[in-house]
Design a protein around this motif. Structure first.
Motif, PDB file in Angstrom:
ATOM      1  N   ARG A  53       0.815  -1.216   0.000  1.00 58.41           N
ATOM      2  CA  ARG A  53       0.000   0.000   0.000  1.00 58.41           C
ATOM      3  C   ARG A  53       0.848   1.264   0.000  1.00 58.41           C
ATOM      4  O   ARG A  53       0.326   2.361   0.009  1.00 58.41           O
ATOM      5  CB  ARG A  53      -0.902  -0.002   1.225  1.00 58.41           C
ATOM      6  N   THR A  89       4.581  -3.009  -5.935  1.00 59.06           N
ATOM      7  CA  THR A  89       3.433  -2.999  -6.841  1.00 59.06           C
ATOM      8  C   THR A  89       3.489  -4.180  -7.796  1.00 59.06           C
ATOM      9  O   THR A  89       2.504  -4.901  -7.973  1.00 59.06           O
ATOM     10  CB  THR A  89       3.386  -1.678  -7.636  1.00 59.06           C
ATOM     11  N   LEU A 108      -8.060  -4.365 -12.596  1.00 56.32           N
ATOM     12  CA  LEU A 108      -7.725  -3.722 -11.320  1.00 56.32           C
ATOM     13  C   LEU A 108      -6.646  -2.661 -11.504  1.00 56.32           C
ATOM     14  O   LEU A 108      -6.695  -1.599 -10.881  1.00 56.32           O
ATOM     15  CB  LEU A 108      -7.242  -4.758 -10.300  1.00 56.32           C
ATOM     16  N   GLU A 109      -5.677  -2.948 -12.358  1.00 60.73           N
ATOM     17  CA  GLU A 109      -4.634  -1.957 -12.656  1.00 60.73           C
ATOM     18  C   GLU A 109      -5.261  -0.692 -13.222  1.00 60.73           C
ATOM     19  O   GLU A 109      -4.907   0.420 -12.822  1.00 60.73           O
ATOM     20  CB  GLU A 109      -3.638  -2.504 -13.685  1.00 60.73           C
ATOM     21  N   SER A 112      -7.241   1.173 -10.493  1.00 61.86           N
ATOM     22  CA  SER A 112      -6.401   1.798  -9.466  1.00 61.86           C
ATOM     23  C   SER A 112      -5.636   3.000 -10.019  1.00 61.86           C
ATOM     24  O   SER A 112      -5.211   3.869  -9.265  1.00 61.86           O
ATOM     25  CB  SER A 112      -5.398   0.784  -8.901  1.00 61.86           C
ATOM     26  N   ARG A 114      -2.754   2.772 -11.237  1.00 62.89           N
ATOM     27  CA  ARG A 114      -1.334   2.467 -11.057  1.00 62.89           C
ATOM     28  C   ARG A 114      -1.008   1.222 -11.870  1.00 62.89           C
ATOM     29  O   ARG A 114      -1.255   0.100 -11.432  1.00 62.89           O
ATOM     30  CB  ARG A 114      -1.016   2.251  -9.587  1.00 62.89           C
TER      31      ARG A 114
END
Length: 174
Positions: A53, A89, A108-109, A112, A114
């Motif tokens: 995180r 990451t 999900l990438e 997010s 990121r």
């Protein structure tokens, strides 16, 4: 227009698939909590470890780190922390991909914001094609440089091609 394909699964199978994905997604937070990334500078004066995180877990400074001064040391710590965060990451996405699959992990990438470090364009990484081309060139040069007694001008045994391999030249994409 979106083309629709008929589903070849029953409602029970679709519900089971949905529940399995929901259970898998609930494990993502635990995975990210356990993932860490570590990086250090070239001189070995700063080492940083962060979790998935971005929370700082460990900061180690060598005594000679003081020679950078407050501003220089601060900039170095930030740079090393970015590399550690990229490591965490990528490691997190690699573990999530094993659980959810590549397509859902890629989604999900995107959600997010990121991207996985291995997917970033212009990040200095090497694609599989580039790696293979470089390897072929290197092997060709070694073969051309081989002398009659089997040794090479590069000092490496042609049978041991890993002697000159630099793992940092690889670009991981899961």
């Amino acid at each position: 227009m979106i083309e629709r394909e008929p589903l070849n699964r029953s409602t029970k199978q679709l519900i089971a698939d949905g529940r399995a994905r929901q259970e898998a997604l609930s494990k993502v937070d635990n995975i990210l909590a356990q993932v860490t990334g570590t990086a250090h500078d070239r001189n070995g004066t700063v080492e940083v470890t962060v979790d998935g995180r971005g929370k700082l877990v460990r900061l180690w400074l060598a005594p000679e780190a003081a020679r950078y001064g407050a501003e220089g040391l601060g900039q170095l710590i930030v740079k090393v922390t970015r590399v550690a965060m990229d490591d965490a990451t990528q490691s997190g996405y690699n573990k999530v991909a094993l659980l959810l699959g590549d397509n859902l992990t890629f989604a999900l990438e995107q959600l997010s914001g990121r991207a996985a470090p291995a997917r970033r364009e212009g990040d200095g990484g090497v694609t599989a094609e580039e790696f293979q081309a470089r390897r072929d060139d290197r092997l060709r040069r070694i073969t051309e440089e081989t002398t009659d007694d089997g040794s090479t001008n590069g000092g490496h045994d042609s049978a041991d091609e890993l002697a000159s391999f630099d793992p940092s030249s690889l670009r991981s994409d899961r």
